[in-house]
Write a protein that holds these residues in place. Structure first.
Motif, PDB file in Angstrom:
ATOM      1  N   LEU A   4       0.845  -1.014  -0.170  1.00  0.00           N
ATOM      2  CA  LEU A   4       0.259  -0.125  -0.202  1.00  0.00           C
ATOM      3  C   LEU A   4       0.905   1.462  -0.567  1.00  0.00           C
ATOM      4  N   TYR A   5       2.049   0.986   0.482  1.00  0.00           N
ATOM      5  CA  TYR A   5       2.802   2.184   1.220  1.00  0.00           C
ATOM      6  C   TYR A   5       4.460   2.602   0.696  1.00  0.00           C
ATOM      7  N   SER A   6       4.920   3.338  -0.143  1.00  0.00           N
ATOM      8  CA  SER A   6       6.820   2.928   0.525  1.00  0.00           C
ATOM      9  C   SER A   6       6.767   3.729   0.804  1.00  0.00           C
ATOM     10  N   TRP A   7       7.860   3.582   2.072  1.00  0.00           N
ATOM     11  CA  TRP A   7       7.934   3.942   3.138  1.00  0.00           C
ATOM     12  C   TRP A   7       9.933   3.701   3.537  1.00  0.00           C
ATOM     13  N   ASN A   8      10.085   5.113   3.523  1.00  0.00           N
ATOM     14  CA  ASN A   8      11.625   5.014   3.933  1.00  0.00           C
ATOM     15  C   ASN A   8      11.770   6.145   5.304  1.00  0.00           C
ATOM     16  N   PRO A   9      12.166   4.940   6.418  1.00  0.00           N
ATOM     17  CA  PRO A   9      11.624   6.014   7.945  1.00  0.00           C
ATOM     18  C   PRO A   9      13.283   6.987   7.785  1.00  0.00           C
ATOM     19  N   GLY A  10      12.107   7.402   8.826  1.00  0.00           N
ATOM     20  CA  GLY A  10      12.436   9.632   9.030  1.00  0.00           C
ATOM     21  C   GLY A  10      12.852   9.945   7.869  1.00  0.00           C
ATOM     22  N   GLU A  11      11.605  10.095   6.808  1.00  0.00           N
ATOM     23  CA  GLU A  11      11.329  10.597   5.740  1.00  0.00           C
ATOM     24  C   GLU A  11       9.570  11.412   5.780  1.00  0.00           C
ATOM     25  N   SER A  12       9.031   9.794   6.457  1.00  0.00           N
ATOM     26  CA  SER A  12       8.048  10.861   6.697  1.00  0.00           C
ATOM     27  C   SER A  12       7.771  10.100   8.475  1.00  0.00           C
ATOM     28  N   ASP A  13       7.076  11.451   9.188  1.00  0.00           N
ATOM     29  CA  ASP A  13       7.032  11.120  10.113  1.00  0.00           C
ATOM     30  C   ASP A  13       5.348   9.901  10.516  1.00  0.00           C
ATOM     31  N   LEU A  14       4.857  10.699   9.633  1.00  0.00           N
ATOM     32  CA  LEU A  14       3.321  10.176  10.341  1.00  0.00           C
ATOM     33  C   LEU A  14       3.039   8.284   9.456  1.00  0.00           C
ATOM     34  N   LEU A  15       3.657   8.365   8.120  1.00  0.00           N
ATOM     35  CA  LEU A  15       4.623   7.040   8.308  1.00  0.00           C
ATOM     36  C   LEU A  15       5.182   5.788   8.931  1.00  0.00           C
ATOM     37  N   SER A  16       5.662   6.929   9.319  1.00  0.00           N
ATOM     38  CA  SER A  16       7.039   5.524  11.164  1.00  0.00           C
ATOM     39  C   SER A  16       5.904   5.393  11.489  1.00  0.00           C
ATOM     40  N   ALA A  17       5.091   6.571  12.091  1.00  0.00           N
ATOM     41  CA  ALA A  17       4.155   6.610  12.993  1.00  0.00           C
ATOM     42  C   ALA A  17       3.154   5.913  12.904  1.00  0.00           C
ATOM     43  N   LEU A  18       2.809   5.375  12.044  1.00  0.00           N
ATOM     44  CA  LEU A  18       1.252   4.401  11.588  1.00  0.00           C
ATOM     45  C   LEU A  18       2.496   3.078  11.810  1.00  0.00           C
ATOM     46  N   GLU A 152       2.666 -14.803  -3.963  1.00  0.00           N
ATOM     47  CA  GLU A 152       3.555 -13.287  -3.822  1.00  0.00           C
ATOM     48  C   GLU A 152       3.379 -12.667  -2.320  1.00  0.00           C
ATOM     49  N   ILE A 153       3.942 -11.839  -2.750  1.00  0.00           N
ATOM     50  CA  ILE A 153       4.192 -10.120  -0.849  1.00  0.00           C
ATOM     51  C   ILE A 153       3.712 -10.443  -1.089  1.00  0.00           C
ATOM     52  N   TRP A 154       2.344  -9.577   0.473  1.00  0.00           N
ATOM     53  CA  TRP A 154       1.731  -8.494   0.175  1.00  0.00           C
ATOM     54  C   TRP A 154       1.999  -8.089   1.725  1.00  0.00           C
ATOM     55  N   VAL A 155       2.717  -6.643   1.204  1.00  0.00           N
ATOM     56  CA  VAL A 155       2.437  -5.928   2.470  1.00  0.00           C
ATOM     57  C   VAL A 155       2.060  -4.142   3.012  1.00  0.00           C
ATOM     58  N   LEU A 156       2.008  -4.027   3.599  1.00  0.00           N
ATOM     59  CA  LEU A 156       1.820  -2.653   3.941  1.00  0.00           C
ATOM     60  C   LEU A 156       2.416  -1.416   4.106  1.00  0.00           C
ATOM     61  N   ALA A 157       4.021  -1.688   3.933  1.00  0.00           N
ATOM     62  CA  ALA A 157       5.046  -0.924   3.448  1.00  0.00           C
ATOM     63  C   ALA A 157       6.548  -1.466   2.238  1.00  0.00           C
ATOM     64  N   GLU A 158       6.448  -1.258   2.117  1.00  0.00           N
ATOM     65  CA  GLU A 158       8.409  -2.133   1.162  1.00  0.00           C
ATOM     66  C   GLU A 158       8.563  -0.265   1.781  1.00  0.00           C
ATOM     67  N   ARG A 159      10.071  -0.875   1.648  1.00  0.00           N
ATOM     68  CA  ARG A 159      11.358   0.298   1.987  1.00  0.00           C
ATOM     69  C   ARG A 159      11.631   0.477   0.811  1.00  0.00           C
ATOM     70  N   GLY A 160      11.352  -0.019  -0.293  1.00  0.00           N
ATOM     71  CA  GLY A 160      12.248   0.137  -2.015  1.00  0.00           C
ATOM     72  C   GLY A 160      13.376  -0.300  -2.262  1.00  0.00           C
ATOM     73  N   LEU A 161      13.202  -0.274  -3.621  1.00  0.00           N
ATOM     74  CA  LEU A 161      14.256  -1.726  -3.457  1.00  0.00           C
ATOM     75  C   LEU A 161      15.830  -1.295  -3.808  1.00  0.00           C
ATOM     76  N   SER A 162      15.741   0.300  -3.021  1.00  0.00           N
ATOM     77  CA  SER A 162      16.781   0.703  -2.842  1.00  0.00           C
ATOM     78  C   SER A 162      18.204   0.292  -1.721  1.00  0.00           C
ATOM     79  N   CYS A 163      16.688  -0.679  -0.361  1.00  0.00           N
ATOM     80  CA  CYS A 163      16.577  -0.974   0.770  1.00  0.00           C
ATOM     81  C   CYS A 163      17.472  -2.530   0.581  1.00  0.00           C
TER      82      CYS A 163
END
Length: 175
Positions: A4-18, A152-163
């Motif tokens: 559902l989301y792409s997540w990079n901790p520290g970049e989105s405080d709201l998503l990190s809190a969620l 398949e893999i289903w997740v709330l958020a992925e930290r992106g292929l860069s991670c």
């Protein structure tokens, strides 16, 4: 992989809190909400005629946790099967582990769930977790399931292929 989301901790405080607030086993209503969003977004894309088996990432304590709440809700919203058939075979910690340590993650089938068939072409195995970081947990799950042809893999958020998550590694777990 579906998220559902792409997540990079520290970049989105709201998503990190969620993400942090949904950890554990006490947020059934939140996981119900996100399961409904996931189904609305991704189920129309699925190939018809396949049975859906939702396999949660196993918890540290074998108790129901966030991944099992999410998988159970996804199964309910799709008419799929909630199939908690895995347990951790290695005792290593995942949090704050580097890529090499995460690669050592191993899983095995729970003895009572021996009905897993790697040759079943009518089942789509869906591994469910909250966050996809390197893909090591999903890779271990796929191997424990016998490398089924439809996974398949289903997740709330992925930290992106860069991670470090590699779709090649997930598609070809023996590489």
């Amino acid at each position: 992989m579906r998220a559902l989301y792409s997540w990079n901790p520290g970049e989105s405080d709201l998503l990190s809190a969620l993400v942090l607030s949904l950890k554990g086993r006490y947020n059934r209503q939140g996981w119900e909400h996100f399961a409904q969003m996931m189904v609305q977004r991704h189920v129309p894309d699925l190939a018809a005629g396949r049975r859906l088996h939702f396999v949660p990432a196993p918890s540290k304590s074998d108790a129901e946790d966030h991944a099992s709440l999410f998988a159970r809700a996804l199964a309910a919203h799709t008419g799929g099967v909630y199939f908690p058939c895995l347990r951790k075979a290695s005792a290593g910690k995942q949090r704050r582990s580097d890529r090499g340590e995460r690669a050592l993650i191993a899983m095995e089938l729970v003895e009572k769930n021996t009905e897993v068939s790697k040759n079943s072409t009518d089942i789509l195995w869906i591994f469910v977790d909250d966050i996809l970081t390197t893909g090591s947990t999903a890779r271990a799950a796929r191997l424990a399931l016998g490398s089924p042809p439809h996974f398949e893999i289903w997740v709330l958020a992925e930290r992106g292929l860069s991670c470090g998550a590699s779709t090649d590694m997930l598609q070809n777990p023996h590489a």
